[in-house]
Design a protein around this motif. Sequence first.
Motif, PDB file in Angstrom:
ATOM      1  N   ARG A 232       0.851  -1.193   0.000  1.00 34.09           N
ATOM      2  CA  ARG A 232       0.000   0.000   0.000  1.00 34.09           C
ATOM      3  C   ARG A 232       0.877   1.231   0.000  1.00 34.09           C
ATOM      4  NH1 ARG A 232      -5.501  -0.326   0.951  1.00 34.09           N
ATOM      5  NH2 ARG A 232      -6.160  -2.500   1.069  1.00 34.09           N
ATOM      6  N   CYS A 233       0.397   2.294  -0.613  1.00 35.63           N
ATOM      7  CA  CYS A 233       1.180   3.529  -0.698  1.00 35.63           C
ATOM      8  C   CYS A 233       1.394   4.110   0.708  1.00 35.63           C
ATOM      9  CB  CYS A 233       0.441   4.542  -1.576  1.00 35.63           C
ATOM     10  SG  CYS A 233       1.212   6.168  -1.567  1.00 35.63           S
ATOM     11  N   PRO A 234       2.655   4.397   1.073  1.00 35.58           N
ATOM     12  CA  PRO A 234       2.910   4.940   2.409  1.00 35.58           C
ATOM     13  C   PRO A 234       2.242   6.310   2.620  1.00 35.58           C
ATOM     14  CG  PRO A 234       4.962   4.239   1.372  1.00 35.58           C
ATOM     15  CD  PRO A 234       3.899   4.197   0.310  1.00 35.58           C
ATOM     16  N   GLU A 235       1.951   7.006   1.518  1.00 30.79           N
ATOM     17  CA  GLU A 235       1.380   8.347   1.626  1.00 30.79           C
ATOM     18  C   GLU A 235      -0.150   8.293   1.764  1.00 30.79           C
ATOM     19  OE1 GLU A 235       3.395  11.081   1.710  1.00 30.79           O
ATOM     20  OE2 GLU A 235       1.602  12.277   2.143  1.00 30.79           O
ATOM     21  N   CYS A 236      -0.820   7.647   0.796  1.00 32.37           N
ATOM     22  CA  CYS A 236      -2.295   7.667   0.814  1.00 32.37           C
ATOM     23  C   CYS A 236      -2.904   6.351   1.274  1.00 32.37           C
ATOM     24  CB  CYS A 236      -2.819   8.022  -0.578  1.00 32.37           C
ATOM     25  SG  CYS A 236      -2.371   6.804  -1.832  1.00 32.37           S
ATOM     26  N   GLU A 237      -2.059   5.364   1.525  1.00 32.43           N
ATOM     27  CA  GLU A 237      -2.486   4.051   2.008  1.00 32.43           C
ATOM     28  C   GLU A 237      -3.378   3.287   1.031  1.00 32.43           C
ATOM     29  OE1 GLU A 237      -3.904   4.342   6.044  1.00 32.43           O
ATOM     30  OE2 GLU A 237      -2.084   5.382   6.650  1.00 32.43           O
ATOM     31  N   GLN A 260       3.637   0.995  -8.118  1.00 34.90           N
ATOM     32  CA  GLN A 260       3.292   2.349  -8.556  1.00 34.90           C
ATOM     33  C   GLN A 260       2.002   2.790  -7.872  1.00 34.90           C
ATOM     34  OE1 GLN A 260       4.505   4.136 -11.831  1.00 34.90           O
ATOM     35  NE2 GLN A 260       3.379   5.845 -10.917  1.00 34.90           N
ATOM     36  N   CYS A 261       2.060   3.969  -7.230  1.00 33.03           N
ATOM     37  CA  CYS A 261       0.821   4.597  -6.764  1.00 33.03           C
ATOM     38  C   CYS A 261       0.470   5.640  -7.821  1.00 33.03           C
ATOM     39  CB  CYS A 261       1.014   5.256  -5.402  1.00 33.03           C
ATOM     40  SG  CYS A 261      -0.368   6.331  -4.959  1.00 33.03           S
ATOM     41  N   SER A 262      -0.767   5.620  -8.310  1.00 33.40           N
ATOM     42  CA  SER A 262      -1.126   6.513  -9.410  1.00 33.40           C
ATOM     43  C   SER A 262      -0.968   7.986  -9.014  1.00 33.40           C
ATOM     44  CB  SER A 262      -2.556   6.231  -9.846  1.00 33.40           C
ATOM     45  OG  SER A 262      -3.393   6.303  -8.715  1.00 33.40           O
ATOM     46  N   LYS A 263      -1.026   8.255  -7.740  1.00 38.49           N
ATOM     47  CA  LYS A 263      -0.934   9.647  -7.279  1.00 38.49           C
ATOM     48  C   LYS A 263       0.481  10.010  -6.821  1.00 38.49           C
ATOM     49  CE  LYS A 263      -4.504  12.343  -5.013  1.00 38.49           C
ATOM     50  NZ  LYS A 263      -5.419  12.282  -3.868  1.00 38.49           N
ATOM     51  N   HIS A 264       1.177   9.060  -6.160  1.00 44.12           N
ATOM     52  CA  HIS A 264       2.416   9.428  -5.463  1.00 44.12           C
ATOM     53  C   HIS A 264       3.690   8.831  -6.043  1.00 44.12           C
ATOM     54  CE1 HIS A 264      -0.809  10.153  -2.460  1.00 44.12           C
ATOM     55  NE2 HIS A 264      -0.158  11.298  -2.412  1.00 44.12           N
ATOM     56  N   GLY A 265       3.570   8.087  -7.139  1.00 38.87           N
ATOM     57  CA  GLY A 265       4.779   7.653  -7.823  1.00 38.87           C
ATOM     58  C   GLY A 265       5.271   6.263  -7.480  1.00 38.87           C
TER      59      GLY A 265
END
Length: 316
Positions: A232-237, A260-265
Motif C-alpha cells: 500500500r502507498c505509504p502516503e495515501c495508504e 506504482q501509486c497513481s498519485k504518489h509515484g
Amino acid sequence: MNYIVLDLEWNQPLDVSQRVSNLPVEIIEIGAVKLDSDKNRIDEFSRLIKPIVYKELNPNIRQVTHFCEEDLERGDDFETVIADFIVWCGDDFTIGTWGTSDLIELHRNLEYHKNKYLGPGNYKYYDIQKLFSLDTEGKKNPRTLEMAVDYYKIEKKDDFHRALYDARYTAEVFKRLRPEIVETYYSLDLFYNPQKRSDEIFIDYKTYTKFVSKEYRTKKEIFRRKKIREVRCPECEKRTTKIFGWFGTGNGKNYTAVFQCSKHGKIKSKIRINKTYHNENVYATKIVKFIDEEEALHIKEKYLKIKERTEKKKES
Ligand SMILES: [Zn+2]
C-alpha cells in the motif's frame, strides 16, 4: 528514560567439537554505562562471571581480553550477576551496543540459564556501530569501536576489549551522534520474533516503513500472504500496482519489487526472509520506500539481468 550502553566479553570453546549447540559463546564479563535522558553518565556496572561451560580460555579470547583463568575464578555466577544487573538497569531504559552480536549472545546466555529477562516485547535498541557510520558516512559501514573513538578524538585512557572500557567508549561515541539519526535509525531486537499477528511490528521511519511478520514454516507461506505480497502507498495508504518483482537476488533471502501509486509515484519494496533463533521457521521483514524514476530504472535493469540468467539456466 535512561540509556544502558552495554558491552560483553565472552569465552568460546577451544575447538568446534566442544561446542554446546545452544551456547556458542559464554559471557565472562558485563560492563555497562547508564546515561540519563540527556546522555549524561550517571552510573557504571562492571562484573566478572565465572564460566561453567567453557572453563578454559580460548587462546584468541585470552589474547584479546588479557584475561587468565584465575581472573575468571574470581567472578560470580551468571545468575547472581544478571540479577544484580537487572536491578541496576531499573525499569525505564533502552539498550545501546556496538554492533548486533552482544544482544544476541546475551539472549542466548539468558536462555541457557532459563532466565527470561529481556523476553519478548523489548524490540527497540540502538546499534551504535550502525548509527555511527550512518551519521558520519551516510551509509552502513561496519567500523571498529577504536575507529569511532579516533574519529571523535576521544581520549584513549583505557585498553579496548574489556567490557566496562568498551562500554565507556561506546557511550562516548553514542553521545556525539546526532539525535535525529539515533531516533530515525534505531534497531529492532528480533531474538523473540513476533509469534502471532497481533505481535507483528510496523514502524514508520518517515523516509521508509518497516513491517515484521509473524513466523511461518516456509518461505512459500510468507509469499502466500496478501499483506506481505502487496504494497500500500505509504502516503495515501491506497492499493498500488506492481510493475515488476518479486525477484530474488540469488541468496534465497532477499526479494525486491517495484510498485506504482497513481498519485504518489514509484515505490520500492524489499522483503528479507529471516530464520528464527528458536526453530526452523522463517519470518519476513519488509521495507517500503518511495524511489525516483532513475532508481526504478536501475532496479529494472537488475531484474532483467537476473531474469535472463535464470532463463538461460532453464534452457541448458
Ligand atoms: Zn499514494
